[in-house]
Design a protein around this motif. Structure first.
Motif, PDB file in Angstrom:
ATOM      1  N   UNK A 234       0.812  -1.211   0.000  1.00 13.25           N
ATOM      2  CA  UNK A 234       0.000   0.000   0.000  1.00 13.25           C
ATOM      3  C   UNK A 234       0.853   1.271   0.000  1.00 13.25           C
ATOM      4  N   UNK A 235       0.329   2.312  -0.657  1.00 13.95           N
ATOM      5  CA  UNK A 235       1.009   3.612  -0.670  1.00 13.95           C
ATOM      6  C   UNK A 235       0.842   4.347   0.646  1.00 13.95           C
ATOM      7  N   UNK A 236      -0.315   4.182   1.297  1.00 15.86           N
ATOM      8  CA  UNK A 236      -0.601   4.844   2.573  1.00 15.86           C
ATOM      9  C   UNK A 236      -1.270   3.834   3.492  1.00 15.86           C
ATOM     10  N   UNK A 237      -0.475   2.942   4.108  1.00 12.84           N
ATOM     11  CA  UNK A 237      -1.048   1.838   4.882  1.00 12.84           C
ATOM     12  C   UNK A 237      -2.033   2.276   5.962  1.00 12.84           C
ATOM     13  N   UNK A 238      -1.709   3.356   6.685  1.00  9.83           N
ATOM     14  CA  UNK A 238      -2.573   3.789   7.771  1.00  9.83           C
ATOM     15  C   UNK A 238      -3.973   4.141   7.320  1.00  9.83           C
ATOM     16  N   UNK A 239      -4.101   4.666   6.096  1.00  9.29           N
ATOM     17  CA  UNK A 239      -5.408   5.055   5.574  1.00  9.29           C
ATOM     18  C   UNK A 239      -6.099   3.921   4.818  1.00  9.29           C
ATOM     19  N   UNK A 240      -5.347   3.046   4.214  1.00  7.42           N
ATOM     20  CA  UNK A 240      -5.921   2.060   3.289  1.00  7.42           C
ATOM     21  C   UNK A 240      -6.243   0.707   3.915  1.00  7.42           C
ATOM     22  N   UNK A 241      -5.528   0.304   4.963  1.00  9.69           N
ATOM     23  CA  UNK A 241      -5.618  -1.083   5.421  1.00  9.69           C
ATOM     24  C   UNK A 241      -7.002  -1.445   5.942  1.00  9.69           C
ATOM     25  N   UNK A 242      -7.705  -0.516   6.586  1.00  9.05           N
ATOM     26  CA  UNK A 242      -9.011  -0.838   7.159  1.00  9.05           C
ATOM     27  C   UNK A 242      -9.988  -1.301   6.081  1.00  9.05           C
ATOM     28  N   UNK A 243     -10.018  -0.623   4.955  1.00  6.39           N
ATOM     29  CA  UNK A 243     -10.943  -1.006   3.891  1.00  6.39           C
ATOM     30  C   UNK A 243     -10.544  -2.338   3.253  1.00  6.39           C
ATOM     31  N   UNK A 244      -9.255  -2.620   3.215  1.00  4.67           N
ATOM     32  CA  UNK A 244      -8.812  -3.921   2.698  1.00  4.67           C
ATOM     33  C   UNK A 244      -9.309  -5.036   3.617  1.00  4.67           C
ATOM     34  N   UNK A 245      -9.157  -4.841   4.918  1.00  4.98           N
ATOM     35  CA  UNK A 245      -9.651  -5.833   5.881  1.00  4.98           C
ATOM     36  C   UNK A 245     -11.156  -6.013   5.734  1.00  4.98           C
ATOM     37  N   UNK A 246     -11.871  -4.903   5.562  1.00  2.17           N
ATOM     38  CA  UNK A 246     -13.332  -5.002   5.419  1.00  2.17           C
ATOM     39  C   UNK A 246     -13.712  -5.798   4.176  1.00  2.17           C
ATOM     40  N   UNK A 247     -12.997  -5.605   3.064  1.00  5.08           N
ATOM     41  CA  UNK A 247     -13.346  -6.314   1.824  1.00  5.08           C
ATOM     42  C   UNK A 247     -13.204  -7.814   2.015  1.00  5.08           C
ATOM     43  N   UNK A 248     -12.069  -8.253   2.519  1.00  9.39           N
ATOM     44  CA  UNK A 248     -11.836  -9.694   2.675  1.00  9.39           C
ATOM     45  C   UNK A 248     -12.594 -10.259   3.875  1.00  9.39           C
ATOM     46  N   UNK A 249     -12.647  -9.471   4.969  1.00  4.26           N
ATOM     47  CA  UNK A 249     -13.321  -9.957   6.173  1.00  4.26           C
ATOM     48  C   UNK A 249     -14.812 -10.126   5.985  1.00  4.26           C
ATOM     49  N   UNK A 250     -15.457  -9.183   5.291  1.00  7.10           N
ATOM     50  CA  UNK A 250     -16.908  -9.278   5.082  1.00  7.10           C
ATOM     51  C   UNK A 250     -17.278 -10.461   4.196  1.00  7.10           C
ATOM     52  N   UNK A 251     -16.329 -10.947   3.412  1.00  9.27           N
ATOM     53  CA  UNK A 251     -16.560 -12.115   2.555  1.00  9.27           C
ATOM     54  C   UNK A 251     -16.059 -13.404   3.199  1.00  9.27           C
ATOM     55  N   UNK A 252     -15.633 -13.310   4.460  1.00  7.55           N
ATOM     56  CA  UNK A 252     -15.140 -14.453   5.238  1.00  7.55           C
ATOM     57  C   UNK A 252     -13.989 -15.156   4.525  1.00  7.55           C
TER      58      UNK A 252
END
Length: 342
Positions: A234-252
């Protein structure tokens, strides 16, 4: 590589001393006749097999890795090379071994396994010092030999890599479903620009990981979500990582988490302790709770602290930090040896 071998030969650390004794018995790195040296865990003083404890497995792994360093084993040297090299029928035999491991896990009550589909191993530059004299694993793209030639794999395009991954998943995911064992794949670590060492690292980007988990869709096919490796994309991990977790986490699709931190961003980072990196762990743990993640959070790639038992002590700090974070968000901690009642 030669510098690493020389350092391993003179190291006074316990794993290297044990490996040095082994190398005296097997100076070519193999047994007589060319048979590989096999490291086993799970045999007690009686000589009868038992389930190895975490400490036994850890000790065996440390000595094995030290032995590999002494004989000059390379990251691409692994037990199932033909799966990612795409060589048949050798890859079919290796895939059959993977299928049998999954079935054995089911019979043993093991609910999930981790694996990886690397061609290039984990790439790093020279370690850098951190707080308290700790040494941090680091990666700076401008310090890499960007013209390094491919290894035995040659040039591998994205299409070729995806074909090999598809070939593997087509044969392994149905076995995981039948066995009800989750198979969790580790991302490519770290992200590197296309063509580095001849390879397009297709699982070194978030888009690549999204494509991967949607191939051969199954509730038993997902990720060993290495948060450290993902933040390295990621270019800006602090800002981007939460949405990445949500994408994969919400799909289990997150089956376990390597809960580690970095300081920096794509192509320029140092691995760090959980409380000092680019990710605010006290906030990001709430995102895992938000998406209903229910499996393990575990340390990974800890900095090596100054002093004795450098890695063990650093891991202990990380375990304690994760436990405190879980308490801070009200996650129940149900240790059978402590908690009484339901």
């Amino acid at each position: 590589m030669q510098d690493l071998i020389e350092a391993a030969r003179v190291s006074k650390a316990w794993p290297f001393q044990e490996a040095q004794r082994l190398l005296k018995r097997y100076p070519d790195g193999t047994k007589p006749g060319g048979e590989p040296v096999l490291f086993e865990t799970g045999y007690g003083p009686s000589g009868l097999p038992h389930i190895g404890t975490f400490q036994e497995v850890l000790r065996t792994t440390l000595v094995r890795r030290a032995f590999e360093a002494l004989i000059g084993a390379k990251p691409e040297d692994n037990l199932s090379p033909n799966i990612t090299l795409g060589i048949s029928p050798d890859r079919d035999r290796e895939i059959e071994i993977c299928q049998n491991i999954i079935r054995a896990c089911a019979e043993s009550g093991i609910p999930a396994v981790k694996y990886r589909l690397f061609i290039i191993g984990i790439t790093r530059t020279a370690p850098r010092p951190g707080r308290g004299g700790a040494m941090r694993s680091s990666f700076q793209w401008d310090e890499i030999d960007q013209g390094e030639r491919p290894g035995i794999w040659g040039n591998v395009s994205a299409d070729e890599y995806w074909e090999r991954i598809d070939y593997f998943l087509e044969r392994v995911v149905p076995v995981a479903e039948e066995s009800k064992v989750r198979i969790a794949c580790h991302p490519h670590d770290p992200y590197t620009p296309d063509g580095f060492m001849g390879v397009k690292r297709v699982m070194g980007t978030v888009d690549g990981l999204k494509k991967f988990v949607q191939m051969h869709e199954s509730p038993y096919h997902g990720l060993n979500f290495c948060q450290g490796t993902v933040t390295e994309m990621l270019d800006d991990p602090g800002e981007e990582i939460a949405d990445v977790i949500r994408w994969f986490g919400s799909r289990e699709k997150i089956f376990n988490v390597h809960f580690r931190n970095i300081r920096g961003h794509k192509l320029d980072f140092m691995e760090s302790f959980p409380d000092e990196g680019s990710i605010d762990f006290s906030e990001i743990i709430k995102v895992y709770q938000e998406v209903g993640y229910k499996y393990m959070l575990m340390p990974d790639h800890v900095p090596w602290i100054s002093g004795e038992d450098r890695m063990g002590t650093a891991f202990a700090f990380c375990y304690g930090y994760i436990t405190a974070l879980l308490q801070s968000i009200g996650e129940p901690r149900r240790q059978a040896w402590v908690t009484k009642g339901p």
